[in-house]
Write a protein that holds these residues in place. Structure first.
Motif, PDB file in Angstrom:
ATOM      1  N   LYS A   1       0.818  -1.217   0.000  1.00  0.00           N
ATOM      2  CA  LYS A   1       0.000   0.000   0.000  1.00  0.00           C
ATOM      3  C   LYS A   1       0.853   1.268   0.000  1.00  0.00           C
ATOM      4  CE  LYS A   1      -0.941  -0.334   5.011  1.00  0.00           C
ATOM      5  NZ  LYS A   1      -0.008  -1.440   5.286  1.00  0.00           N
ATOM      6  N   THR A   2       1.927   1.301   0.782  1.00  0.00           N
ATOM      7  CA  THR A   2       2.801   2.479   0.784  1.00  0.00           C
ATOM      8  C   THR A   2       3.525   2.615  -0.550  1.00  0.00           C
ATOM      9  OG1 THR A   2       3.107   2.451   3.180  1.00  0.00           O
ATOM     10  CG2 THR A   2       4.808   3.538   1.874  1.00  0.00           C
ATOM     11  N   THR A   3       3.912   1.491  -1.163  1.00  0.00           N
ATOM     12  CA  THR A   3       4.565   1.542  -2.476  1.00  0.00           C
ATOM     13  C   THR A   3       3.641   2.161  -3.513  1.00  0.00           C
ATOM     14  OG1 THR A   3       5.886  -0.420  -1.953  1.00  0.00           O
ATOM     15  CG2 THR A   3       5.678   0.169  -4.276  1.00  0.00           C
ATOM     16  N   ILE A   4       2.349   1.813  -3.472  1.00  0.00           N
ATOM     17  CA  ILE A   4       1.394   2.425  -4.392  1.00  0.00           C
ATOM     18  C   ILE A   4       1.333   3.936  -4.172  1.00  0.00           C
ATOM     19  CG2 ILE A   4      -1.080   2.616  -4.899  1.00  0.00           C
ATOM     20  CD1 ILE A   4      -1.301  -0.374  -4.601  1.00  0.00           C
ATOM     21  N   GLY A   5       1.310   4.366  -2.921  1.00  0.00           N
ATOM     22  CA  GLY A   5       1.305   5.790  -2.637  1.00  0.00           C
ATOM     23  C   GLY A   5       2.537   6.483  -3.185  1.00  0.00           C
ATOM     24  N   ARG A   6       3.697   5.878  -3.033  1.00  0.00           N
ATOM     25  CA  ARG A   6       4.945   6.471  -3.533  1.00  0.00           C
ATOM     26  C   ARG A   6       4.981   6.478  -5.059  1.00  0.00           C
ATOM     27  NH1 ARG A   6       9.101   6.984   0.156  1.00  0.00           N
ATOM     28  NH2 ARG A   6      10.674   6.577  -1.430  1.00  0.00           N
ATOM     29  N   LEU A   7       4.385   5.476  -5.688  1.00  0.00           N
ATOM     30  CA  LEU A   7       4.300   5.466  -7.154  1.00  0.00           C
ATOM     31  C   LEU A   7       3.414   6.607  -7.650  1.00  0.00           C
ATOM     32  CD1 LEU A   7       3.893   1.618  -7.737  1.00  0.00           C
ATOM     33  CD2 LEU A   7       5.834   2.997  -8.504  1.00  0.00           C
TER      34      LEU A   7
ATOM     35  N   VAL B   1       2.760   9.523  -6.179  1.00  0.00           N
ATOM     36  CA  VAL B   1       3.362  10.849  -6.005  1.00  0.00           C
ATOM     37  C   VAL B   1       4.689  10.989  -6.741  1.00  0.00           C
ATOM     38  CG1 VAL B   1       2.232  11.187  -3.779  1.00  0.00           C
ATOM     39  CG2 VAL B   1       4.534  10.226  -3.841  1.00  0.00           C
ATOM     40  N   GLY B   2       5.194   9.906  -7.325  1.00  0.00           N
ATOM     41  CA  GLY B   2       6.407   9.999  -8.131  1.00  0.00           C
ATOM     42  C   GLY B   2       7.703   9.725  -7.411  1.00  0.00           C
ATOM     43  N   LEU B   3       7.648   9.194  -6.188  1.00  0.00           N
ATOM     44  CA  LEU B   3       8.875   8.847  -5.469  1.00  0.00           C
ATOM     45  C   LEU B   3       9.437   7.503  -5.923  1.00  0.00           C
ATOM     46  CD1 LEU B   3       8.057  10.023  -1.830  1.00  0.00           C
ATOM     47  CD2 LEU B   3       9.385  11.194  -3.589  1.00  0.00           C
ATOM     48  N   GLU B   4       8.640   6.710  -6.614  1.00  0.00           N
ATOM     49  CA  GLU B   4       9.083   5.458  -7.231  1.00  0.00           C
ATOM     50  C   GLU B   4       8.567   5.434  -8.667  1.00  0.00           C
ATOM     51  OE1 GLU B   4      11.058   3.387  -5.850  1.00  0.00           O
ATOM     52  OE2 GLU B   4      10.887   3.781  -3.691  1.00  0.00           O
ATOM     53  N   LYS B   5       9.238   4.655  -9.508  1.00  0.00           N
ATOM     54  CA  LYS B   5       8.844   4.532 -10.908  1.00  0.00           C
ATOM     55  C   LYS B   5       8.310   3.135 -11.159  1.00  0.00           C
ATOM     56  CE  LYS B   5      10.413   5.670 -15.579  1.00  0.00           C
ATOM     57  NZ  LYS B   5       9.382   6.697 -15.749  1.00  0.00           N
ATOM     58  N   ALA B   6       7.126   3.046 -11.774  1.00  0.00           N
ATOM     59  CA  ALA B   6       6.473   1.755 -12.008  1.00  0.00           C
ATOM     60  C   ALA B   6       7.182   0.969 -13.102  1.00  0.00           C
ATOM     61  CB  ALA B   6       5.008   1.973 -12.381  1.00  0.00           C
ATOM     62  N   ASN B   7       7.165  -0.371 -12.983  1.00  0.00           N
ATOM     63  CA  ASN B   7       7.675  -1.238 -14.052  1.00  0.00           C
ATOM     64  C   ASN B   7       6.689  -1.334 -15.208  1.00  0.00           C
ATOM     65  OD1 ASN B   7       8.753  -2.754 -11.266  1.00  0.00           O
ATOM     66  ND2 ASN B   7      10.296  -2.523 -12.855  1.00  0.00           N
ATOM     67  N   ALA B   8       5.405  -1.257 -14.891  1.00  0.00           N
ATOM     68  CA  ALA B   8       4.375  -1.338 -15.927  1.00  0.00           C
ATOM     69  C   ALA B   8       3.088  -0.768 -15.371  1.00  0.00           C
ATOM     70  CB  ALA B   8       4.166  -2.787 -16.383  1.00  0.00           C
ATOM     71  N   GLY B   9       2.150  -0.469 -16.276  1.00  0.00           N
ATOM     72  CA  GLY B   9       0.859   0.056 -15.868  1.00  0.00           C
ATOM     73  C   GLY B   9       0.765   1.557 -16.042  1.00  0.00           C
ATOM     74  N   SER B  10      -0.409   2.093 -15.776  1.00  0.00           N
ATOM     75  CA  SER B  10      -0.647   3.520 -15.951  1.00  0.00           C
ATOM     76  C   SER B  10      -1.224   4.134 -14.687  1.00  0.00           C
ATOM     77  CB  SER B  10      -1.610   3.763 -17.121  1.00  0.00           C
ATOM     78  OG  SER B  10      -2.880   3.185 -16.855  1.00  0.00           O
ATOM     79  N   ILE B  11      -0.902   5.414 -14.466  1.00  0.00           N
ATOM     80  CA  ILE B  11      -1.441   6.207 -13.357  1.00  0.00           C
ATOM     81  C   ILE B  11      -2.018   7.470 -13.984  1.00  0.00           C
ATOM     82  CG2 ILE B  11      -0.951   7.350 -11.168  1.00  0.00           C
ATOM     83  CD1 ILE B  11       1.548   5.561 -10.938  1.00  0.00           C
ATOM     84  N   THR B  12      -3.299   7.450 -14.277  1.00  0.00           N
ATOM     85  CA  THR B  12      -3.937   8.573 -14.966  1.00  0.00           C
ATOM     86  C   THR B  12      -4.526   9.521 -13.939  1.00  0.00           C
ATOM     87  OG1 THR B  12      -4.483   7.123 -16.811  1.00  0.00           O
ATOM     88  CG2 THR B  12      -5.629   9.233 -16.697  1.00  0.00           C
ATOM     89  N   PHE B  13      -3.972  10.726 -13.893  1.00  0.00           N
ATOM     90  CA  PHE B  13      -4.418  11.741 -12.945  1.00  0.00           C
ATOM     91  C   PHE B  13      -4.950  12.939 -13.708  1.00  0.00           C
ATOM     92  CE2 PHE B  13      -3.683  15.555 -10.377  1.00  0.00           C
ATOM     93  CZ  PHE B  13      -4.344  15.205  -9.207  1.00  0.00           C
ATOM     94  N   ASP B  14      -6.228  13.217 -13.515  1.00  0.00           N
ATOM     95  CA  ASP B  14      -6.867  14.356 -14.181  1.00  0.00           C
ATOM     96  C   ASP B  14      -6.662  14.290 -15.695  1.00  0.00           C
ATOM     97  OD1 ASP B  14      -8.535  16.493 -13.889  1.00  0.00           O
ATOM     98  OD2 ASP B  14      -6.965  17.945 -13.416  1.00  0.00           O
TER      99      ASP B  14
ATOM    100  N   ASP C   1      -1.461  10.600 -18.016  1.00  0.00           N
ATOM    101  CA  ASP C   1      -0.777   9.418 -17.505  1.00  0.00           C
ATOM    102  C   ASP C   1       0.558   9.835 -16.895  1.00  0.00           C
ATOM    103  OD1 ASP C   1       0.278   6.983 -16.895  1.00  0.00           O
ATOM    104  OD2 ASP C   1       0.076   6.114 -18.901  1.00  0.00           O
ATOM    105  N   LEU C   2       0.609   9.826 -15.563  1.00  0.00           N
ATOM    106  CA  LEU C   2       1.823  10.258 -14.868  1.00  0.00           C
ATOM    107  C   LEU C   2       2.964   9.269 -15.054  1.00  0.00           C
ATOM    108  CD1 LEU C   2       0.299  11.480 -11.464  1.00  0.00           C
ATOM    109  CD2 LEU C   2       0.676  12.783 -13.563  1.00  0.00           C
ATOM    110  N   ALA C   3       2.649   8.006 -15.289  1.00  0.00           N
ATOM    111  CA  ALA C   3       3.692   6.992 -15.423  1.00  0.00           C
ATOM    112  C   ALA C   3       4.546   7.197 -16.662  1.00  0.00           C
ATOM    113  CB  ALA C   3       3.062   5.595 -15.448  1.00  0.00           C
ATOM    114  N   LYS C   4       4.029   7.926 -17.649  1.00  0.00           N
ATOM    115  CA  LYS C   4       4.767   8.146 -18.891  1.00  0.00           C
ATOM    116  C   LYS C   4       5.532   9.462 -18.900  1.00  0.00           C
ATOM    117  CE  LYS C   4       1.585   5.387 -21.715  1.00  0.00           C
ATOM    118  NZ  LYS C   4       0.641   5.392 -22.868  1.00  0.00           N
ATOM    119  N   LEU C   5       5.372  10.267 -17.869  1.00  0.00           N
ATOM    120  CA  LEU C   5       6.039  11.563 -17.836  1.00  0.00           C
ATOM    121  C   LEU C   5       7.517  11.402 -17.494  1.00  0.00           C
ATOM    122  CD1 LEU C   5       3.442  13.805 -15.931  1.00  0.00           C
ATOM    123  CD2 LEU C   5       3.852  13.698 -18.398  1.00  0.00           C
TER     124      LEU C   5
END
Length: 720
Positions: free
Chosen positions: A428-434, A436-449, A452-456
Motif C-alpha cells: 500500500k505504501t509503495t502504491i502511494g509512492r508510485l 506521487v512519483g517517489l518510485e517509478k512503475a515497471n508497468a501500468g498507468s497512473i492517470t491523474f486528471d 498518464d503520470l507513469a509516462k512523464l
C-alpha cells in the motif's frame, strides 16, 4: 492475599535546569498476583513514568520524592542501585515501546537474552544461550536455535518485540510491565503479541501491567483499568464496568473520540469528539481539578478545589465533582447542581460543532483544479512494481525480485476518500509512492486528471507534483530539524517558483490558520511541537501548493486517540471546504471506515477487495478482509472477548517468492486445490461496485451484481 504490587501516594519529579516537572502526583495502585492491570491516558499523563518509577529507571533528573512502592512484600522505593539490579529481571521485567532502540545493535539476540540469565542466575555462557533458546521458543519465535545468532536489524518488528518479551521473561519475574508493546505493529502482529502475553500470564501465573493508549487493547486484555490524567489516577474499576459506565468526563471523552463508536454510514458528516486544549503544563500544575480547563461540565468549584477520589461502589473510584454516567444504587449523594446526562450529551454535541477548525473568510482555497466533485480524478490500471534483490558486495548481481505491487487497478472519484488497508509489506505504501512519483512503475498507468503520470519524464513529474502531495507517516522525520516552520512551508513554493515572497508568506499564514496552528508557530523548530501538532504541520506542508489530491500514509497510526480525533476531523473539514481528494493508507480498518468513501484491501501486492466503505466493513466478501476486521481491537469488553474468529493467522509469505494462484491461500481457512492453481480475478458482488478476488467468497454475488456500478461513491476495477 496481599497484593503483588502496592503503590501508595507516589510522587515523582523530574528536575530540569530552570523548573521541575511534577510527573506523578499522588498515585495509588495495586496489582494482584496473576492480574492484568491496564493503564490508559493521553501522552504525558504519567502512564510510562509510573512504570519507570516501579522499575527505578527514571530519566536524568528524575526522583521519587514521596510515597512508597512495595513489590512482593519488599519496599523498593529507596533501594540503592545495586539492590535494584537484583529486583529488575528477577521480580519485575519490562517490555519497552520501541524494541529497536532498546536492543543493542552490536550484540546477537542470543547474547542479549543470556546476559540477563548470567547476571541474575550465575549461569555460564552455554547455559545462558540454552535458556535463551528456551524462552525464545516460549514466546513463539520460529526456529529459536537458529535465531539466537541474529542481530536485531535482521528481524521483523514482530520478532523484535518477541525478543524483548523473551528478555523480560528470562528470569521468570512475578510482574511484567508492557509499555505500549504493540503501538508500531500491524493489527495482525499486535493480536499475536497480545495473545502471547495472555497465554504467558496464564501459564506462568505472573501479573501484567499493560500501558497503552489503545482502549480496544485494554477492552480485550485487562482485568482492571486505571485512567490517568496529569500525573493522577482519575478513575479506576474493573474493565467491564468502566466501558459500560464511565464516570469521569475524561474517560467519557476518550471513548467518544474513537472512530469505531461512530454508527452513522461512512460519508455522513459525524465528527469525533475533540477534547479541547492540551494537557496542563506539569511544571506549574493548575489549581483545582487538573482536567477542568478541558472539561465541558466544569463549574467554578472545579477550578478552585481538587476533587478527592470518591466511589459508586467500593471498586469503582473516580475523581470528579460532577460525574457522568449512571450512579450505582449505593452511590453517595450527588451535587444537585451537577449536569444531567441529557445536558451532558447536548453539551457534547455543541462542543463537537464548536471544535471545528476555524477558517478565515479571506483565506484562499487550498484546492486546485480538482475541487469539483464530479468524475474520476485518479485511475490506476494494471500497476506493477518489482524491486530487485541483489547479492555481492561489489558486483551486485540480481538474484531475484520483490513483487511489491502486482497488477493493481482502482479508481478514486474526485472529492472523495479512497482508504487502502493491509498489513505491512502488502504494497500500500509503495502504491502511494508510485502515485506521487517517489518510485517509478515497471508497468501500468497512473492517470491523474486525464494525464498518464507513469509516462512523464522526471521534469514533467516535477511540474505536475504540486497537484498530488504526500503526507508522511513520521512527520518529524520528514522535516529538516534545522529549519524553522516558516522555511519548511515556504520551501515548496520557492522550488515551484510560485508567487513573490509576500504572496508566499500570505499563503503560509492562511494555511496555518486552516490547520489550526497559531502564526507564532512559524518561528519554531519541528522538535518544539507535540506529535499532533507535527502532524498538522505535515498536512500544512502538503496543502501549501494547493493540491487536488493528498496521499496520506498512516498519518494517525502513532497518535493518541484524542489527537487522532483532531487530525481526522481536520482532514474531513478541509475536504469539505476545499474539495480535496484523499488516498488514505492505514492498517486500522475502523479509522479507514470512518474517513473513507471507498475501501481497498491489499494483500501481498494484490488488491483483493474493493467497494463502498460500509459494504466492505460490514459485509466483507474476502476471508482476508474478514480476518482483518476480526483482528482489530474493539473498545467493548463483551464484543472483544466474544469474538469467535481468530483473525488472520500465520506469517506473511515472502514477496520474493509469493505463493502461486491466490497469494492468501497459505493463510486462508477456506483454501482448496484450485486456489494454488488459479489466481482468482476481481469480480462484482453487488451492483454498487463491491468487488473481490476469491474462489470461495464468504457470500454469493447479488443477482444484479453484474450491472454497472450505480453508487455515487465508487467505481473500481481490478487486474486479472
Amino acid at each position: 492475599m496481599a497484593p503483588l504490587l502496592e503503590i501508595k501516594d507516589l510522587h515523582t519529579e523530574i528536575r530540569l535546569r530552570r523548573s521541575t516537572v511534577h510527573a506523578i502526583d499522588g498515585v495509588n495502585l495495586t496489582v494482584e498476583p496473576g492480574e492484568c492491570l491496564g493503564i490508559v491516558g493521553e501522552s504525558g499523563c504519567g502512564k510510562t513514568m509510573t512504570a519507570l518509577s516501579v522499575m527505578r529507571l527514571l530519566p536524568n533528573g528524575g526522583h521519587i520524592t514521596g510515597g512508597s512502592i512495595v513489590l512482593d512484600g519488599q519496599d523498593i522505593t529507596n533501594l540503592d542501585d545495586e539492590a535494584m539490579q537484583d529486583v529488575r529481571g528477577n521480580l519485575v521485567g519490562m517490555i519497552f515501546q520501541d524494541p529497536m532502540t532498546s536492543l543493542n545493535p552490536t550484540m546477537t539476540i542470543g547474547d542479549q537474552i543470556a546476559e540477563s540469565v548470567r547476571l541474575h542466575r550465575g549461569a555460564d555462557k552455554q547455559a545462558g544461550l540454552e535458556r535463551a533458546v528456551e524462552v525464545l521458543g516460549l514466546v513463539g519465535m520460529p526456529k529459536p536455535a537458529e535465531r539466537i545468532g541474529n542481530f536485531p536489524h535482521q528481524l521483523s518488528g514482530g520478532m523484535r518485540q518477541r525478543v524483548m518479551i523473551a528478555m523480560a521473561l528470562a528470569c521468570e519475574p512475578k510482574l511484567l510491565i508492557a509499555d505500549e508493546p504493540t503501538t508500531a505493529l500491524d493489527v495482525t502482529i499486535q493480536k499475536q503479541i497480545l495473545e502471547l502475553l495472555d497465554n504467558l500470564r496464564q501459564r506462568l501465573g505472573m501479573a501484567v501491567i499493560l500501558v497503552t493508549h489503545d482502549l480496544g487493547v485494554i477492552a480485550g486484555r485487562a482485568d482492571r483499568v486505571a485512567v490517568m490524567y496529569a500525573g493522577r489516577v482519575v478513575e479506576t474499576t474493573d474493565t467491564t464496568t468502566l466501558f459500560a459506565n464511565p464516570r469521569h468526563p475524561y474517560t467519557q471523552a476518550l471513548f467518544e473520540a474513537l472512530p469505531d463508536k461512530i454508527v452513522e454510514p461512512a460519508g455522513v458528516a459525524k465528527r469525533l469528539y475533540n477534547i479541547p486544549g492540551q494537557p496542563p503544563d506539569l511544571t506549574s500544575p493548575p489549581q483545582g481539578c487538573k482536567f477542568a480547563a478541558r472539561c465541558r461540565y466544569a463549574q467554578d468549584s472545579c477550578r478552585e478545589t481538587e476533587p478527592d477520589l470518591t466511589y459508586d461502589v467500593a471498586l469503582h473510584e473516580y475523581r470528579c465533582f460532577f460525574p457522568v454516567g449512571e450512579a450505582a444504587l449505593d452511590a453517595p449523594a450527588q451535587d444537585a447542581d451537577a449536569p444531567t446526562v441529557a445536558a451532558a450529551e447536548a453539551e457534547a454535541e455543541a462542543e463537537a460543532t464548536e471544535g471545528a477548525v476555524p477558517v478565515l473568510a479571506t483565506a484562499p482555497s487550498v484546492a486546485g483544479d480538482g475541487a469539483t466533485p464530479n468524475g474520476t480524478l485518479l485511475k490506476v490500471e494494471h500497476l506493477i512494481k518489482d524491486f530487485p534483490v541483489t547479492a555481492g558486495a561489489i558486483l551486485q548481481r540480481r538474484v531475484g525480485s520483490v513483487s511489491a505491487v502486482a497488477d493493481v487497478s482502482f479508481e478514486v472519484p474526485r472529492g472523495k476518500t479512497f482508504g487502502m488497508v493491509g498489513e505491512s509489506g502488502c504494497g500500500k505504501t509503495t502504491i502511494g509512492r508510485l502515485i506521487v512519483g517517489l518510485e517509478k512503475a515497471n508497468a501500468g498507468s497512473i492517470t491523474f486528471d486525464g494525464q498518464d503520470l507513469a509516462k512523464l519524464s522526471n521534469r514533467g513529474r516535477r511540474q505536475h507534483s504540486g497537484k498530488i502531495q504526500l503526507m508522511f507517516q513520521d512527520s518529524y522525520a520528514s522535516m529538516d530539524p534545522r529549519m524553522r516552520v516558516a522555511t519548511i512551508l515556504r520551501e515548496p513554493l520557492v522550488i515551484q517558483k510560485q508567487g513573490s515572497r509576500r504572496d508566499q508568506e500570505k499563503r503560509i499564514a492562511a494555511i496555518m490558520n486552516e490547520v489550526g496552528l497559531p502564526q507564532a508557530a512559524l518561528e519554531r523548530y519541528p522538535h518544539e511541537f507535540s506529535g499532533g501538532q507535527r502532524q498538522r504541520l505535515g498536512l500544512a506542508r502538503a496543502l501549501v501548493l494547493r493540491p487536488s489530491m493528498i496521499v496520506a500514509d498512516e498519518p494517525v497510526s502513532a497518535l493518541d486517540v484524542s489527537i487522532q480525533a483532531q487530525i481526522l476531523n481536520l482532514m474531513l473539514d478541509l475536504q469539505k471546504d476545499n474539495g480535496l481528494t484523499y488516498l488514505f493508507i492505514s492498517h486500522d480498518l475502523s479509522v479507514v471506515r470512518y474517513l473513507s468513501d471507498i475501501i481497498g484491501v491489499m494483500y501481498l501486492g494484490k488488491l483483493v477487495e474493493v467497494g463502498p466503505a460500509d459494504d466492505v466493513y460490514f459485509g466483507p466478501v474476502h476471508p482476508y478482509t474478514k480476518g482483518l476486521i476480526d483482528t482489530v481491537p474493539v473498545a467493548d469488553p463483551l464484543l472483544e472477548r466474544a469474538k469467535e474468529s481468530q483473525g488472520v493467522m500465520g506469517e506473511l509469505p515472502s514477496a520474493v517468492a509469493p505463493p502461486s494462484g491466490c497469494r492468501f491461500r497459505t493463510r486462508c481457512p477456506l483454501a482448496q486445490d484450485i486456489c494454488a492453481e488459479q489466481e482468482p480475478p476481481l469480480r462484482p458482488f453487488t451492483a454498487k461496485g463491491h468487488l473481490a478476488a476469491c474462489h470461495f467468497p464468504l457470500r454469493e454475488p447479488e443477482a444484479d451484481a453484474g450491472a454497472p456500478a450505480v453508487a455515487e461513491k465508487t467505481t473500481a476495477s481490478g487486474g486479472q
